[in-house]
Design a protein around this motif. Structure first.
Motif, PDB file in Angstrom:
ATOM      1  N   TRP A 163      19.886  48.809 -31.662  1.00  0.00           N
ATOM      2  CA  TRP A 163      19.349  47.448 -31.708  1.00  0.00           C
ATOM      3  C   TRP A 163      18.698  47.151 -33.055  1.00  0.00           C
ATOM      4  O   TRP A 163      18.857  46.065 -33.615  1.00  0.00           O
ATOM      5  CB  TRP A 163      18.337  47.266 -30.577  1.00  0.00           C
ATOM      6  N   LYS A 164      17.984  48.110 -33.574  1.00  0.00           N
ATOM      7  CA  LYS A 164      17.283  47.927 -34.845  1.00  0.00           C
ATOM      8  C   LYS A 164      18.246  47.737 -36.011  1.00  0.00           C
ATOM      9  O   LYS A 164      17.872  47.178 -37.051  1.00  0.00           O
ATOM     10  CB  LYS A 164      16.388  49.134 -35.118  1.00  0.00           C
ATOM     11  N   LEU A 165      19.490  48.209 -35.837  1.00  0.00           N
ATOM     12  CA  LEU A 165      20.467  48.152 -36.925  1.00  0.00           C
ATOM     13  C   LEU A 165      21.484  47.023 -36.747  1.00  0.00           C
ATOM     14  O   LEU A 165      22.340  46.822 -37.612  1.00  0.00           O
ATOM     15  CB  LEU A 165      21.191  49.491 -37.027  1.00  0.00           C
ATOM     16  N   LEU A 166      21.399  46.311 -35.630  1.00  0.00           N
ATOM     17  CA  LEU A 166      22.240  45.131 -35.428  1.00  0.00           C
ATOM     18  C   LEU A 166      21.525  43.942 -36.062  1.00  0.00           C
ATOM     19  O   LEU A 166      20.486  43.486 -35.573  1.00  0.00           O
ATOM     20  CB  LEU A 166      22.471  44.892 -33.931  1.00  0.00           C
ATOM     21  N   THR A 167      22.071  43.448 -37.148  1.00  0.00           N
ATOM     22  CA  THR A 167      21.370  42.440 -37.947  1.00  0.00           C
ATOM     23  C   THR A 167      21.915  41.025 -37.754  1.00  0.00           C
ATOM     24  O   THR A 167      21.394  40.079 -38.337  1.00  0.00           O
ATOM     25  CB  THR A 167      21.438  42.808 -39.439  1.00  0.00           C
ATOM     26  N   GLY A 168      22.951  40.879 -36.933  1.00  0.00           N
ATOM     27  CA  GLY A 168      23.488  39.553 -36.645  1.00  0.00           C
ATOM     28  C   GLY A 168      23.016  39.060 -35.290  1.00  0.00           C
ATOM     29  O   GLY A 168      21.998  39.520 -34.751  1.00  0.00           O
ATOM     30  N   TRP A 169      23.759  38.101 -34.723  1.00  0.00           N
ATOM     31  CA  TRP A 169      23.444  37.614 -33.373  1.00  0.00           C
ATOM     32  C   TRP A 169      23.531  38.797 -32.418  1.00  0.00           C
ATOM     33  O   TRP A 169      24.465  39.591 -32.458  1.00  0.00           O
ATOM     34  CB  TRP A 169      24.469  36.552 -32.967  1.00  0.00           C
ATOM     35  N   LYS A 170      22.541  38.916 -31.533  1.00  0.00           N
ATOM     36  CA  LYS A 170      22.552  40.027 -30.581  1.00  0.00           C
ATOM     37  C   LYS A 170      21.777  39.631 -29.334  1.00  0.00           C
ATOM     38  O   LYS A 170      20.874  38.789 -29.376  1.00  0.00           O
ATOM     39  CB  LYS A 170      21.949  41.289 -31.202  1.00  0.00           C
ATOM     40  N   LYS A 228      22.483  52.539 -42.227  1.00  0.00           N
ATOM     41  CA  LYS A 228      21.178  51.905 -42.448  1.00  0.00           C
ATOM     42  C   LYS A 228      21.306  50.479 -42.951  1.00  0.00           C
ATOM     43  O   LYS A 228      20.395  49.668 -42.766  1.00  0.00           O
ATOM     44  CB  LYS A 228      20.351  52.744 -43.423  1.00  0.00           C
ATOM     45  N   SER A 229      22.433  50.171 -43.578  1.00  0.00           N
ATOM     46  CA  SER A 229      22.646  48.799 -44.045  1.00  0.00           C
ATOM     47  C   SER A 229      22.881  47.833 -42.895  1.00  0.00           C
ATOM     48  O   SER A 229      22.792  46.619 -43.068  1.00  0.00           O
ATOM     49  CB  SER A 229      23.846  48.757 -45.003  1.00  0.00           C
ATOM     50  N   GLY A 230      23.165  48.364 -41.714  1.00  0.00           N
ATOM     51  CA  GLY A 230      23.263  47.538 -40.523  1.00  0.00           C
ATOM     52  C   GLY A 230      24.666  47.029 -40.231  1.00  0.00           C
ATOM     53  O   GLY A 230      25.595  47.184 -41.020  1.00  0.00           O
ATOM     54  N   LEU A 231      24.807  46.426 -39.069  1.00  0.00           N
ATOM     55  CA  LEU A 231      26.047  45.790 -38.624  1.00  0.00           C
ATOM     56  C   LEU A 231      25.718  44.338 -38.332  1.00  0.00           C
ATOM     57  O   LEU A 231      24.931  44.035 -37.428  1.00  0.00           O
ATOM     58  CB  LEU A 231      26.583  46.483 -37.370  1.00  0.00           C
ATOM     59  N   SER A 232      26.288  43.426 -39.116  1.00  0.00           N
ATOM     60  CA  SER A 232      25.867  42.024 -39.068  1.00  0.00           C
ATOM     61  C   SER A 232      26.697  41.151 -38.139  1.00  0.00           C
ATOM     62  O   SER A 232      26.401  39.970 -37.990  1.00  0.00           O
ATOM     63  CB  SER A 232      25.899  41.437 -40.486  1.00  0.00           C
ATOM     64  N   ARG A 233      27.734  41.709 -37.525  1.00  0.00           N
ATOM     65  CA  ARG A 233      28.557  40.910 -36.626  1.00  0.00           C
ATOM     66  C   ARG A 233      27.944  40.860 -35.221  1.00  0.00           C
ATOM     67  O   ARG A 233      27.197  41.761 -34.847  1.00  0.00           O
ATOM     68  CB  ARG A 233      29.979  41.477 -36.594  1.00  0.00           C
ATOM     69  N   PRO A 234      28.250  39.820 -34.435  1.00  0.00           N
ATOM     70  CA  PRO A 234      27.599  39.629 -33.130  1.00  0.00           C
ATOM     71  C   PRO A 234      27.881  40.765 -32.169  1.00  0.00           C
ATOM     72  O   PRO A 234      28.985  41.307 -32.121  1.00  0.00           O
ATOM     73  CB  PRO A 234      28.216  38.317 -32.624  1.00  0.00           C
ATOM     74  N   PHE A 235      26.858  41.081 -31.353  1.00  0.00           N
ATOM     75  CA  PHE A 235      27.012  42.152 -30.376  1.00  0.00           C
ATOM     76  C   PHE A 235      26.194  41.849 -29.126  1.00  0.00           C
ATOM     77  O   PHE A 235      25.084  41.330 -29.199  1.00  0.00           O
ATOM     78  CB  PHE A 235      26.579  43.498 -30.953  1.00  0.00           C
TER      79      PHE A 235
END
Length: 396
Positions: A312-319, A284-291
């Motif tokens: 998608w909702k949990l990808l917090t970096g560039w995406k 839930k804290s997310g994944l902040s690296r680009p994907f």
């Protein structure tokens, strides 16, 4: 699922895919450096596939590494107390002169085509595939100057089915490490001549199978990174790798493995999923690296496969989420190039050349952006490629 595309995402769909005559997994891992290559006769070469030439200016070399992880048993063969892997490297070379690298051995070709029930071509046909790399030539580059990209193939498929992408990246100055995850494809040849067959194929309907696969692949990736960038590297050219610039890309469950590897190993600073249902659960804290997600039209927001919507909702970096009109599950591999020589239908509506062009362009653009100073370079613009906006359910 179309019967022209073969084993796709691990889950219920795989069971049907494995029972179908498929082109999609029709290749095998790059053989170890000890394998001798003989030139086929002109008659035997007629109709053999040839991979498209790389678009970069640098000559491409390739070699194969045998790695053994004694810290864990093989996940598919528990009596094997160590996990064995073959890793194929593609890299910028000082010269393009040398023995042309084989796509696979004749035996690997036979086992793969038999496993896929392909009967419209000689069993050694895939071993005749013409590559663009030279075997075991000296790498080029300055110390610590080359970014590293890990590649992981789809289930039942060897990493050689991503050779076109790997060669292209190497021609633009990347080191590429393609992992053959033993016992997850029809043939992985070890240096002593043993061939690991697809033991995992007997388990693909088990509950939690997809999660088990991606967890194993993440462990394979971490071990491979240890051996490529650690204090006792397995490759003589490892000193050229920039340890701070590592990314991973994969097709199908190999793309799902990119998510799993990033969650396990912070050395992987960016990831790409080429049309793969994901299984590793992002916290839930997310994944902040680009994907980057790149998929066929089946992978649209709100579509049948909801794993990308969830992640998608949990990808917090560039995406970014892209779909490619006319593509199918295997359009992001070498399969379109191989299909004609095997006498099977080509996947999707894109030509082989266009499939390779699109895959190479968007993968490299993403990697240049996040592993190099690519922020000033224009993003590719192919009319078949649509940018999706989850929430709105549109791709335009």
């Amino acid at each position: 699922m179309s019967h022209a595309i073969g084993p796709l995402r691990v889950g219920p769909a795989v069971t049907a895919g494995l029972a179908v005559l498929v082109v999609t997994a029709c290749s095998a891992p790059a053989p170890p450096r000890s394998v001798a290559v003989t030139s086929p006769s002109p008659a035997a070469s007629t109709g053999a596939p040839a991979l498209p030439a790389p678009t970069g200016a640098l000559p491409v070399g390739t070699t194969a590494l045998y790695l053994k992880d004694a810290s864990r048993p093989d996940p598919w063969v528990p009596e094997a107390k160590a996990r064995e892997l073959m890793v194929t490297l593609w890299y910028p070379a000082r010269t393009g002169a040398g023995r042309r690298a084989p796509y696979m051995t004749a035996k690997e070709s036979e086992l793969t085509l038999r496993g896929k029930r392909v009967t419209g071509a000689p069993y050694d046909m895939l071993s005749r595939t013409r590559t663009n790399a030279s075997s075991d030539v000296e790498p080029a580059g300055r110390k610590g100057g080359l970014p590293l990209v890990v590649l992981s193939p789809g289930f039942t498929m060897p990493v050689s089915t991503l050779t076109s992408l790997a060669e292209d990246l190497a021609s633009h100055g990347y080191v590429v490490a393609g992992i053959d995850h033993a016992h997850e494809s029809y043939a992985t040849t070890f240096p002593d001549g043993r061939i690991a067959t697809c033991v995992a194929c007997d388990s693909d309907t088990d509950p939690g199978f997809g999660t088990r696969v991606v967890q194993g692949r993440a462990a394979d990736v971490s071990f491979a990174l240890d051996r490529l960038t650690g204090s006792r590297p397995a490759w003589d050219g490892s000193g050229l790798i920039d340890r701070s610039r590592i990314a991973m890309a994969g097709q199908s469950i190999g793309g799902a493995g990119s998510v799993a590897a990033m969650l396990r190993d912070t050395r992987v600073r960016a990831g790409i999923d080429l049309d793969g249902t994901t299984y590793a659960r992002i916290p839930k804290s997310g994944l902040s690296r680009p994907f980057l997600f790149v998929g066929s039209p089946e992978h649209v927001p709100g579509g049948r496969d909801n794993s990308w919507d969830r992640d998608w909702k949990l990808l917090t970096g560039w995406k970014r989420w892209l779909t490619v009109e006319g593509a199918n599950h295997q359009s992001f591999t070498d399969v379109p190039v191989l299909a004609g020589s095997l006498g099977v239908p080509a996947p999707g509506g894109l030509s082989a050349a266009r499939s390779a062009e699109i895959t190479r362009a968007y993968v490299r653009a993403f990697l240049d952006l996040h592993l190099r100073d690519g922020s000033r370079r224009p993003w590719p613009r192919h009319p078949e490629v649509k940018v999706c906006t989850p929430g709105s359910g549109t791709c335009a």
